[in-house]
Motif scaffolding. Structure first.
Motif, PDB file in Angstrom:
ATOM      1  N   TRP A  65      -7.113  14.907   6.117  1.00  0.00           N
ATOM      2  CA  TRP A  65      -7.929  14.967   7.355  1.00  0.00           C
ATOM      3  C   TRP A  65      -7.712  16.139   8.091  1.00  0.00           C
ATOM      4  CZ3 TRP A  65     -12.152  12.901   6.726  1.00  0.00           C
ATOM      5  CH2 TRP A  65     -12.508  11.436   5.907  1.00  0.00           C
ATOM      6  N   ASP A  66      -6.599  16.816   8.086  1.00  0.00           N
ATOM      7  CA  ASP A  66      -6.346  18.091   8.724  1.00  0.00           C
ATOM      8  C   ASP A  66      -6.730  19.075   8.008  1.00  0.00           C
ATOM      9  OD1 ASP A  66      -5.272  16.661  10.975  1.00  0.00           O
ATOM     10  OD2 ASP A  66      -3.032  16.935  10.272  1.00  0.00           O
ATOM     11  N   GLY A  67      -7.371  18.773   6.765  1.00  0.00           N
ATOM     12  CA  GLY A  67      -7.652  20.024   5.710  1.00  0.00           C
ATOM     13  C   GLY A  67      -6.745  20.987   5.172  1.00  0.00           C
ATOM     14  N   GLN A  68      -5.300  20.380   5.139  1.00  0.00           N
ATOM     15  CA  GLN A  68      -3.948  20.774   4.520  1.00  0.00           C
ATOM     16  C   GLN A  68      -4.360  20.641   2.849  1.00  0.00           C
ATOM     17  OE1 GLN A  68      -1.344  19.085   7.158  1.00  0.00           O
ATOM     18  NE2 GLN A  68      -0.691  21.024   7.508  1.00  0.00           N
ATOM     19  N   ILE A  69      -4.778  19.692   2.327  1.00  0.00           N
ATOM     20  CA  ILE A  69      -4.935  19.282   0.946  1.00  0.00           C
ATOM     21  C   ILE A  69      -6.470  18.899   0.713  1.00  0.00           C
ATOM     22  CG2 ILE A  69      -2.616  18.829   0.550  1.00  0.00           C
ATOM     23  CD1 ILE A  69      -3.373  15.611   0.566  1.00  0.00           C
ATOM     24  N   SER A  70      -6.807  19.091  -0.401  1.00  0.00           N
ATOM     25  CA  SER A  70      -8.109  18.610  -0.976  1.00  0.00           C
ATOM     26  C   SER A  70      -8.462  17.157  -0.996  1.00  0.00           C
ATOM     27  CB  SER A  70      -8.750  19.639  -2.118  1.00  0.00           C
ATOM     28  OG  SER A  70      -8.000  19.154  -3.235  1.00  0.00           O
ATOM     29  N   GLU A  71      -9.581  16.849  -1.282  1.00  0.00           N
ATOM     30  CA  GLU A  71      -9.808  15.457  -1.691  1.00  0.00           C
ATOM     31  C   GLU A  71      -9.178  14.809  -3.035  1.00  0.00           C
ATOM     32  OE1 GLU A  71     -13.242  12.045  -2.525  1.00  0.00           O
ATOM     33  OE2 GLU A  71     -13.958  14.191  -1.560  1.00  0.00           O
ATOM     34  N   GLU A  72      -9.493  15.877  -3.946  1.00  0.00           N
ATOM     35  CA  GLU A  72      -8.791  15.603  -5.392  1.00  0.00           C
ATOM     36  C   GLU A  72      -7.350  15.778  -5.195  1.00  0.00           C
ATOM     37  OE1 GLU A  72      -8.429  18.463  -9.415  1.00  0.00           O
ATOM     38  OE2 GLU A  72      -9.602  19.247  -8.010  1.00  0.00           O
ATOM     39  N   HIS A  73      -6.843  16.615  -4.641  1.00  0.00           N
ATOM     40  CA  HIS A  73      -5.369  16.538  -4.575  1.00  0.00           C
ATOM     41  C   HIS A  73      -4.907  15.314  -3.609  1.00  0.00           C
ATOM     42  CE1 HIS A  73      -2.078  19.657  -3.049  1.00  0.00           C
ATOM     43  NE2 HIS A  73      -1.505  18.605  -3.470  1.00  0.00           N
ATOM     44  N   SER A  74      -5.605  14.866  -2.657  1.00  0.00           N
ATOM     45  CA  SER A  74      -4.961  13.456  -2.043  1.00  0.00           C
ATOM     46  C   SER A  74      -5.292  12.296  -2.853  1.00  0.00           C
ATOM     47  CB  SER A  74      -5.873  13.363  -0.627  1.00  0.00           C
ATOM     48  OG  SER A  74      -7.280  12.668  -1.040  1.00  0.00           O
ATOM     49  N   ASN A  75      -6.411  12.303  -3.786  1.00  0.00           N
ATOM     50  CA  ASN A  75      -6.456  11.265  -4.493  1.00  0.00           C
ATOM     51  C   ASN A  75      -5.437  11.143  -5.870  1.00  0.00           C
ATOM     52  OD1 ASN A  75      -8.792  10.212  -3.287  1.00  0.00           O
ATOM     53  ND2 ASN A  75     -10.110  11.429  -4.763  1.00  0.00           N
ATOM     54  N   HIS A  76      -4.940  12.406  -6.376  1.00  0.00           N
ATOM     55  CA  HIS A  76      -3.927  12.499  -7.343  1.00  0.00           C
ATOM     56  C   HIS A  76      -2.652  11.874  -6.699  1.00  0.00           C
ATOM     57  CE1 HIS A  76      -1.493  14.003 -10.587  1.00  0.00           C
ATOM     58  NE2 HIS A  76      -0.759  14.441  -9.635  1.00  0.00           N
ATOM     59  N   LEU A  77      -2.168  12.539  -5.530  1.00  0.00           N
ATOM     60  CA  LEU A  77      -1.229  11.872  -5.039  1.00  0.00           C
ATOM     61  C   LEU A  77      -1.222  10.476  -4.572  1.00  0.00           C
ATOM     62  CD1 LEU A  77      -0.545  14.856  -2.214  1.00  0.00           C
ATOM     63  CD2 LEU A  77       0.705  14.525  -4.431  1.00  0.00           C
ATOM     64  N   ARG A  78      -2.049   9.885  -4.409  1.00  0.00           N
ATOM     65  CA  ARG A  78      -2.297   8.368  -3.968  1.00  0.00           C
ATOM     66  C   ARG A  78      -2.152   7.524  -5.382  1.00  0.00           C
ATOM     67  NH1 ARG A  78      -6.887   9.592  -0.951  1.00  0.00           N
ATOM     68  NH2 ARG A  78      -6.485   9.844   1.038  1.00  0.00           N
ATOM     69  N   GLU A  79      -2.697   8.323  -6.382  1.00  0.00           N
ATOM     70  CA  GLU A  79      -2.484   7.608  -7.711  1.00  0.00           C
ATOM     71  C   GLU A  79      -1.158   7.706  -8.281  1.00  0.00           C
ATOM     72  OE1 GLU A  79      -5.515   9.276 -10.301  1.00  0.00           O
ATOM     73  OE2 GLU A  79      -7.240   8.399  -9.034  1.00  0.00           O
ATOM     74  N   LYS A  80      -0.394   8.886  -7.926  1.00  0.00           N
ATOM     75  CA  LYS A  80       0.925   9.220  -8.581  1.00  0.00           C
ATOM     76  C   LYS A  80       1.945   8.344  -7.689  1.00  0.00           C
ATOM     77  CE  LYS A  80       4.111  12.846  -9.659  1.00  0.00           C
ATOM     78  NZ  LYS A  80       4.466  14.172  -9.436  1.00  0.00           N
ATOM     79  N   TYR A  81       2.018   8.550  -6.473  1.00  0.00           N
ATOM     80  CA  TYR A  81       3.074   7.723  -5.795  1.00  0.00           C
ATOM     81  C   TYR A  81       2.695   6.319  -5.202  1.00  0.00           C
ATOM     82  CZ  TYR A  81       4.923  12.651  -6.007  1.00  0.00           C
ATOM     83  OH  TYR A  81       5.495  13.691  -6.431  1.00  0.00           O
ATOM     84  N   LEU A  82       1.480   6.079  -5.051  1.00  0.00           N
ATOM     85  CA  LEU A  82       1.148   4.788  -4.141  1.00  0.00           C
ATOM     86  C   LEU A  82       0.697   3.773  -5.517  1.00  0.00           C
ATOM     87  CD1 LEU A  82      -0.125   6.037  -1.184  1.00  0.00           C
ATOM     88  CD2 LEU A  82       2.203   5.460  -1.472  1.00  0.00           C
ATOM     89  N   LEU A  83       0.382   4.158  -6.631  1.00  0.00           N
ATOM     90  CA  LEU A  83      -0.163   3.272  -7.660  1.00  0.00           C
ATOM     91  C   LEU A  83      -1.571   2.741  -7.184  1.00  0.00           C
ATOM     92  CD1 LEU A  83       2.899   1.220  -8.269  1.00  0.00           C
ATOM     93  CD2 LEU A  83       2.350   3.300  -9.485  1.00  0.00           C
ATOM     94  N   LEU A  84      -2.473   3.823  -6.627  1.00  0.00           N
ATOM     95  CA  LEU A  84      -3.554   3.325  -6.354  1.00  0.00           C
ATOM     96  C   LEU A  84      -4.824   4.033  -7.192  1.00  0.00           C
ATOM     97  CD1 LEU A  84      -3.501   3.638  -2.308  1.00  0.00           C
ATOM     98  CD2 LEU A  84      -3.411   1.512  -3.867  1.00  0.00           C
ATOM     99  N   SER A  85      -5.704   3.463  -7.646  1.00  0.00           N
ATOM    100  CA  SER A  85      -6.627   4.112  -8.427  1.00  0.00           C
ATOM    101  C   SER A  85      -8.019   4.601  -7.431  1.00  0.00           C
ATOM    102  CB  SER A  85      -7.144   3.236  -9.361  1.00  0.00           C
ATOM    103  OG  SER A  85      -8.083   4.013 -10.170  1.00  0.00           O
ATOM    104  N   CYS A  86      -8.086   5.817  -7.190  1.00  0.00           N
ATOM    105  CA  CYS A  86      -8.920   6.233  -6.471  1.00  0.00           C
ATOM    106  C   CYS A  86     -10.393   6.568  -7.018  1.00  0.00           C
ATOM    107  CB  CYS A  86      -8.581   7.521  -5.580  1.00  0.00           C
ATOM    108  SG  CYS A  86      -7.384   7.308  -4.719  1.00  0.00           S
ATOM    109  N   LYS A  87     -10.362   6.648  -8.537  1.00  0.00           N
ATOM    110  CA  LYS A  87     -11.460   6.820  -9.337  1.00  0.00           C
ATOM    111  C   LYS A  87     -12.257   5.532  -9.585  1.00  0.00           C
ATOM    112  CE  LYS A  87      -8.731   9.905 -12.397  1.00  0.00           C
ATOM    113  NZ  LYS A  87      -7.605   9.648 -13.211  1.00  0.00           N
ATOM    114  N   GLU A  88     -11.564   4.292  -9.481  1.00  0.00           N
ATOM    115  CA  GLU A  88     -12.572   3.235  -9.545  1.00  0.00           C
ATOM    116  C   GLU A  88     -13.396   2.847  -8.509  1.00  0.00           C
ATOM    117  OE1 GLU A  88      -9.948  -0.141 -10.448  1.00  0.00           O
ATOM    118  OE2 GLU A  88      -9.068   0.874 -12.271  1.00  0.00           O
TER     119      GLU A  88
END
Length: 95
Positions: A65-88
């Protein structure tokens, strides 16, 4: 369980969570620090793992939300580190 996964109190993480990829560079320092703490917690199967995951989650959202990373970047980090699926869900904030 095979050697490709690490079972913790909060779920089963693939060992690849410890491998750096292109999304692990140029992160804001606060996010980088929270990820390092989470990885340590995973290795030690910390009783505070849920809190560490919440810290990473909040830091990912803040960086996005501060514009330091993109949406794609944030989704990848959530999936990798938090076991969340942003694609679904297609949501930016699925937790």
């Amino acid at each position: 369980m095979d050697n490709n996964y690490i079972k913790t109190r909060q779920g089963t993480f693939p060992v690849t969570v410890f491998e750096k990829d292109m999304y692990d560079v140029n992160l804001p320092k606060y996010l980088e620090n929270d990820i390092k703490a989470l990885l340590k917690g995973i290795k030690e199967n910390s009783t505070l793992l849920d809190c560490l995951m919440d810290e990473v989650y909040g830091s990912i959202n803040g960086a996005y939300w501060d514009g330091q990373i993109s949406e794609e970047h944030s989704n990848h980090l959530r999936e990798k580190y938090l076991l969340l699926s942003c694609k679904e869900s297609g949501d930016k904030d699925v937790r």
